[in-house]
Design a protein around this motif. Structure first.
Motif, PDB file in Angstrom:
ATOM      1  N   ASP A 151      -4.625  -9.064   0.550  1.00 28.14           N
ATOM      2  CA  ASP A 151      -4.296 -10.482   0.713  1.00 28.14           C
ATOM      3  C   ASP A 151      -2.979 -10.710   1.462  1.00 28.14           C
ATOM      4  O   ASP A 151      -2.613 -11.849   1.742  1.00 28.14           O
ATOM      5  N   SER A 152      -2.254  -9.632   1.766  1.00 33.07           N
ATOM      6  CA  SER A 152      -0.919  -9.808   2.370  1.00 33.07           C
ATOM      7  C   SER A 152      -0.958  -9.995   3.883  1.00 33.07           C
ATOM      8  O   SER A 152       0.056 -10.327   4.493  1.00 33.07           O
ATOM      9  N   PRO A 195      -1.310  -2.549   5.475  1.00 30.65           N
ATOM     10  CA  PRO A 195      -0.239  -3.478   5.099  1.00 30.65           C
ATOM     11  C   PRO A 195       0.728  -2.866   4.069  1.00 30.65           C
ATOM     12  O   PRO A 195       1.645  -3.556   3.646  1.00 30.65           O
ATOM     13  N   ASP A 196       0.544  -1.594   3.643  1.00 32.72           N
ATOM     14  CA  ASP A 196       1.313  -1.083   2.502  1.00 32.72           C
ATOM     15  C   ASP A 196       2.636  -0.447   2.949  1.00 32.72           C
ATOM     16  O   ASP A 196       2.660   0.696   3.414  1.00 32.72           O
ATOM     17  N   ARG A 197       3.715  -1.204   2.764  1.00 31.18           N
ATOM     18  CA  ARG A 197       5.030  -0.703   3.186  1.00 31.18           C
ATOM     19  C   ARG A 197       5.424   0.571   2.429  1.00 31.18           C
ATOM     20  O   ARG A 197       5.959   1.514   3.019  1.00 31.18           O
ATOM     21  N   LEU A 198       5.151   0.601   1.125  1.00 32.36           N
ATOM     22  CA  LEU A 198       5.562   1.764   0.327  1.00 32.36           C
ATOM     23  C   LEU A 198       4.795   3.011   0.758  1.00 32.36           C
ATOM     24  O   LEU A 198       5.386   4.085   0.927  1.00 32.36           O
ATOM     25  N   MET A 199       3.489   2.856   0.977  1.00 33.33           N
ATOM     26  CA  MET A 199       2.700   4.001   1.450  1.00 33.33           C
ATOM     27  C   MET A 199       3.208   4.446   2.831  1.00 33.33           C
ATOM     28  O   MET A 199       3.332   5.649   3.100  1.00 33.33           O
ATOM     29  N   GLY A 200       3.545   3.467   3.672  1.00 33.52           N
ATOM     30  CA  GLY A 200       4.072   3.785   5.007  1.00 33.52           C
ATOM     31  C   GLY A 200       5.377   4.570   4.915  1.00 33.52           C
ATOM     32  O   GLY A 200       5.593   5.554   5.633  1.00 33.52           O
ATOM     33  N   THR A 225       2.690  -4.852  -0.583  1.00 34.59           N
ATOM     34  CA  THR A 225       2.799  -3.864  -1.668  1.00 34.59           C
ATOM     35  C   THR A 225       1.662  -4.101  -2.666  1.00 34.59           C
ATOM     36  O   THR A 225       1.105  -5.199  -2.721  1.00 34.59           O
ATOM     37  N   CYS A 226       1.356  -3.078  -3.443  1.00 37.01           N
ATOM     38  CA  CYS A 226       0.393  -3.235  -4.541  1.00 37.01           C
ATOM     39  C   CYS A 226       1.192  -3.631  -5.776  1.00 37.01           C
ATOM     40  O   CYS A 226       2.115  -2.920  -6.173  1.00 37.01           O
ATOM     41  N   TYR A 227       0.819  -4.756  -6.390  1.00 40.49           N
ATOM     42  CA  TYR A 227       1.612  -5.257  -7.528  1.00 40.49           C
ATOM     43  C   TYR A 227       1.547  -4.316  -8.734  1.00 40.49           C
ATOM     44  O   TYR A 227       2.414  -4.371  -9.598  1.00 40.49           O
ATOM     45  N   VAL A 228       0.522  -3.458  -8.801  1.00 41.03           N
ATOM     46  CA  VAL A 228       0.425  -2.507  -9.926  1.00 41.03           C
ATOM     47  C   VAL A 228       1.369  -1.321  -9.679  1.00 41.03           C
ATOM     48  O   VAL A 228       2.203  -0.982 -10.526  1.00 41.03           O
ATOM     49  N   HIS A 229       1.263  -0.706  -8.521  1.00 42.92           N
ATOM     50  CA  HIS A 229       2.003   0.533  -8.257  1.00 42.92           C
ATOM     51  C   HIS A 229       3.496   0.337  -8.001  1.00 42.92           C
ATOM     52  O   HIS A 229       4.289   1.231  -8.271  1.00 42.92           O
TER      53      HIS A 229
END
Ligand code: 13P
Ligand code: SF4
Length: 341
Positions: free
Chosen positions: A123-124, A181-186, A208-212
């Motif tokens: 959704d980001s 879209p995942d900054r943390l994974m990037g 970001t994933c709100y869970v992780h």
């Protein structure tokens, strides 16, 4: 496909192993007796309609044990959906995963019984956002995580999942990469490549994933003090400080494989708690500690919604994607299969 007739005793024997989780994940003989008829009804209708039920490992244990035909991570689920010969796929997961099944098998009816369509990563960002970025970063290869809408995939060059993101970004010949879209994974990918002496210019979207993103390294320090020899097993959607304090990092299926092939006094799985529930039913002799962090989108799938969606789906339960988007998005996903080989 055989119809599976469960007795409530058989269900209870499997589900009583689930010991972590809120009240929704704890199974008594009475609860198993209550859900057995609906599970058996779903399995009969599934056979009549030549349908299969695919489930992500985060889905509630009664769905995984009772009615699913295949359970896996995003990569395995997309491969299974592409290769299966059924008429109808009921996808118990989040919408982007069901969309991926439709993109890969446009002639099949794909149904999603989740009543809370979403994912904080998917959704980001929109397809329009990507089109704008492509103008600004015209020399870059656009790599999208599978946790994206069909429109975003249609606007990107290569799709990746948590099981192959590191290796595919490493293999892409262009050194200029836009990962979304995942900054943390990037950030984790950049760190992984730098450690191997590979320096690529990688731009990141800020999703970001709100869970992780909730996990923090202090929790790991505490658990290591409390449980000597514990193994910390993390998903690449976690922050890099968490990744650096972990014993293993991988997709949900890779995390499971790691637990199955190692011996440790205890494990802490830093991901949605459905994975720990699944492990507790498959390797009940192993010890798991930690809290339960639920993904509200994944957990919005229920036996009642599955039955309703099989018998009489609402229009919003049926995945429809326009043919042009399917064609472009399919190319992006096929590129992932080509890199994986
Ligand atoms: P996996 O592909 O590792 O199952 O991850 C999907 C996901 O949504 C993780 O939050
Ligand atoms: Fe999306 Fe996070 Fe839920 Fe996975 S756990 S589906 S990334 S919101």
């Amino acid at each position: 496909m055989p119809v599976t007739e469960f007795t409530s005793n058989q269900l209870y024997t499997a589900l009583k192993q689930v010991k972590l989780g809120g009240t929704t994940c704890l199974f008594t003989p009475e609860k198993c007796q209550e859900i057995t008829p609906i599970i058996n009804q779903i399995n009969h209708i599934k056979k009549e309609k030549n349908a299969i039920i695919l489930a992500h490992s985060y889905i509630s244990p009664e769905i995984i044990i009772g009615v699913s035909d295949f359970v896996g991570d995003s990569y395995e689920l997309s491969k299974f959906a592409a290769d299966s010969s059924c008429d109808m796929i009921l996808f118990c997961a989040v919408k982007f995963m069901a969309d991926t099944a439709k993109i890969l098998s446009p002639n099949k009816t794909v149904i999603i019984p989740s009543k809370l369509n979403g994912c904080s990563l998917a959704d980001s960002i929109t397809g329009e956002d990507v089109q704008k970025l492509r103008k600004q970063y015209s020399e870059y290869t656009f790599v999208c995580y599978i946790n994206t809408t069909a429109e975003v995939k249609a606007a990107c060059d290569v799709c990746v999942t948590s099981s192959n993101v590191y290796s595919i970004i490493e293999k892409i010949p262009n050194d200029k990469i836009y990962f979304l879209p995942d900054r943390l994974m990037g950030e984790n990918v950049i760190q992984f490549l730098e450690a191997k002496g590979i320096h690529k210019d990688i731009k990141l979207w800020d999703g970001t994933c709100y869970v992780h993103e909730e996990y923090d390294p202090d929790m790991i320090t505490y658990l290591r003090q409390m449980h000597k020899g514990i193994h910390i097993v993390s998903h690449p959607e976690c922050r890099s400080e968490v990744i650096n304090s972990s014993d293993f990092v991988g997709s949900t299926s890779q995390m499971m494989q790691y637990v199955k092939k190692t011996e440790a006094p205890a494990y802490f799985m830093l991901t949605e708690c459905g994975l720990t529930s699944r492990l507790q039913t498959e390797v009940p002799e192993k010890t798991f500690v930690g809290s339960c962090t639920m993904c509200k989108y994944m957990k919005s799938n229920s036996l009642e919604h599955i039955l309703k969606a099989l018998q009489n789906p609402d229009p919003e339960d049926i995945i429809e994607i326009d043919p042009t988007t399917i064609k472009k998005a399919k190319h992006c996903i096929s590129e992932m299969f080509r890199y994986v080989g």
